[in-house]
Design a protein around this motif. Structure first.
Motif, short mmCIF file in Angstrom:
data_model
loop_
_atom_site.label_atom_id
_atom_site.label_comp_id
_atom_site.label_asym_id
_atom_site.label_seq_id
_atom_site.Cartn_x
_atom_site.Cartn_y
_atom_site.Cartn_z
N PRO A 1 11.48 10.71 -3.42
CA PRO A 1 10.49 9.90 -2.69
C PRO A 1 9.16 10.63 -2.58
N LEU A 2 8.15 9.84 -2.20
CA LEU A 2 6.80 10.39 -2.07
C LEU A 2 6.17 9.89 -0.78
N SER A 3 5.43 10.78 -0.14
CA SER A 3 4.63 10.37 1.00
C SER A 3 3.37 11.22 1.03
N LEU A 4 2.24 10.58 0.80
CA LEU A 4 0.94 11.25 0.89
C LEU A 4 0.22 10.68 2.10
N GLU A 5 -0.38 11.56 2.88
CA GLU A 5 -1.05 11.12 4.10
C GLU A 5 -2.54 11.32 4.05
N TRP B 1 -6.83 3.87 -1.37
CA TRP B 1 -6.14 4.84 -2.22
C TRP B 1 -6.55 4.58 -3.66
N TYR B 2 -6.97 5.66 -4.33
CA TYR B 2 -7.33 5.58 -5.74
C TYR B 2 -6.49 6.59 -6.52
N ARG B 3 -6.33 6.29 -7.81
CA ARG B 3 -5.78 7.28 -8.72
C ARG B 3 -6.86 7.59 -9.74
N GLN B 4 -7.11 8.87 -9.92
CA GLN B 4 -8.14 9.31 -10.85
C GLN B 4 -7.46 9.91 -12.07
N ALA B 5 -7.75 9.36 -13.23
CA ALA B 5 -7.15 9.85 -14.46
C ALA B 5 -8.22 9.97 -15.52
N ALA B 6 -8.09 10.98 -16.33
CA ALA B 6 -9.06 11.21 -17.40
C ALA B 6 -9.10 9.99 -18.32
N GLY B 7 -10.29 9.51 -18.57
CA GLY B 7 -10.43 8.37 -19.46
C GLY B 7 -10.19 7.02 -18.80
N ARG B 8 -9.68 7.05 -17.60
CA ARG B 8 -9.42 5.78 -16.89
C ARG B 8 -10.22 5.68 -15.60
N LEU C 1 -5.89 1.48 -6.06
CA LEU C 1 -4.47 1.14 -5.91
C LEU C 1 -4.25 0.20 -4.72
N PHE C 2 -4.75 0.62 -3.57
CA PHE C 2 -4.58 -0.15 -2.35
C PHE C 2 -5.83 -0.02 -1.49
N TYR C 3 -6.07 -1.05 -0.69
CA TYR C 3 -7.08 -0.91 0.34
C TYR C 3 -6.63 -1.66 1.59
N SER C 4 -7.21 -1.25 2.70
CA SER C 4 -6.80 -1.81 3.99
C SER C 4 -8.01 -1.99 4.88
N VAL C 5 -8.11 -3.17 5.48
CA VAL C 5 -9.23 -3.44 6.39
C VAL C 5 -8.78 -3.36 7.85
N GLY C 6 -7.49 -3.11 8.09
CA GLY C 6 -7.02 -3.00 9.46
C GLY C 6 -5.56 -2.58 9.50
N ILE C 7 -5.08 -2.27 10.69
CA ILE C 7 -3.70 -1.84 10.87
C ILE C 7 -2.75 -2.89 10.30
N GLY C 8 -1.83 -2.43 9.49
CA GLY C 8 -0.82 -3.32 8.93
C GLY C 8 -1.32 -4.23 7.83
N GLN C 9 -2.59 -4.17 7.50
CA GLN C 9 -3.16 -5.03 6.45
C GLN C 9 -3.36 -4.21 5.18
N ILE C 10 -2.58 -4.53 4.17
CA ILE C 10 -2.63 -3.80 2.92
C ILE C 10 -2.83 -4.77 1.78
N SER D 1 0.90 2.03 3.46
CA SER D 1 1.07 1.54 4.83
C SER D 1 -0.04 2.11 5.70
N ARG D 2 -0.34 1.37 6.75
CA ARG D 2 -1.38 1.80 7.70
C ARG D 2 -0.80 1.62 9.10
N PRO D 3 -0.05 2.61 9.55
CA PRO D 3 0.61 2.49 10.85
C PRO D 3 -0.35 2.65 12.04
N GLN D 4 -1.45 3.33 11.81
CA GLN D 4 -2.46 3.50 12.85
C GLN D 4 -3.84 3.23 12.26
N ASP D 5 -4.80 3.03 13.13
CA ASP D 5 -6.13 2.64 12.68
C ASP D 5 -6.72 3.60 11.67
N ARG D 6 -6.48 4.91 11.86
CA ARG D 6 -7.13 5.89 11.01
C ARG D 6 -6.14 6.68 10.17
N GLN D 7 -5.01 6.07 9.88
CA GLN D 7 -3.98 6.72 9.08
C GLN D 7 -3.57 5.81 7.94
#
Lengths: 108, 114
Positions: free
Chosen positions: B18-22, B35-42, B47-56, B67-73
């Motif tokens: 499993p993976l978990s990045l904070e 969240w973005y993924r940066q790759a050479a040539g791409r 990947l994901f964006y969130s405008v509020g808690i629980g909104q993905i 996931s966005r369990p808190q406003d700033r996480q």
């Protein structure tokens, strides 16, 4: 869907030469456009935004809605300009879309 | 002043683990988070964006979730990593309101799946 296109992966110039990094966009609304830069071992950071009509580190970019372009220009490149440059578009739906980036290499 | 923290800086994980990045933001409220993924040539792939808690919102189908369990996480996760998940992941935020606002990026996480 919005899209940002940077046709050049790599641009190599000599110090003192003019530079133009191309950016074209596709967006149905009124675009908010930016240029971001990433120097070696540093975080990605804002270089300039179209609304400000500013010149940062000698770079300028003009939004051309007719050609849907936002090219980045500098009349005389410096070695310290070598970096990865990304054009970005911010939509009204809070999505921030980047192009694939152009690596600028300025040789002495 | 506002700051953004992203960890870990590097991570080596076996396939199937499993993976978990904070990512956390300080000094602001109601930010938009990305969240973005940066790759050479791409370049930078959103990947994901969130405008509020629980909104993905997901931009690309993949083996990852956010996931966005808190406003700033903002958390990027996977139940079972694939080799193709290797890459450089960037977290970013923009103010929740306003126009022509600047995006601020974390230092990034280099993920290697082995």
């Amino acid at each position: 869907a919005q899209r940002v296109t940077q046709p050049e992966k790599l641009l190599s110039v000599f110090k003192g030469a003019p530079v133009e990094l191309k950016c074209n966009y596709s967006y149905s609304g009124s675009p908010e456009l930016f240029w971001y830069v990433q120097y070696s071992r540093q975080r990605l950071q804002l270089l300039l935004r179209h609304i400000s009509r500013e010149s940062i580190k000698g770079f300028t970019a003009d939004l051309n809605k007719g050609e849907t372009s936002f090219h980045l220009k500098k009349p005389f490149a410096q070695e310290e300009d070598s970096a990865m440059y990304y054009c970005a578009l911010f939509s009204g739906y809070s999505t921030l879309t980047f192009g694939k980036g152009t690596m600028l290499l300025v040789s002495p | 002043s506002q700051t953004i923290h992203q960890w870990p800086a590097t991570l080596v994980q076996p396939v199937g683990s499993p993976l978990s990045l904070e990512c956390t933001v300080e000094g602001t409220s109601n930010p938009n988070l990305y969240w973005y993924r940066q790759a050479a040539g791409r370049g930078l792939q959103l990947l994901f964006y969130s405008v509020g808690i629980g909104q993905i919102s997901s931009e690309v189908p993949q083996n990852l979730s956010a996931s966005r369990p808190q406003d700033r996480q903002f958390i990027l996760s996977s139940k079972k990593l694939l080799l193709s998940d290797s890459g450089f992941y960037l977290c970013a935020w923009t103010p929740g309101q306003g126009v022509n606002t600047e995006a601020f990026f974390g230092q990034g996480t280099r993920l290697t799946v082995v």
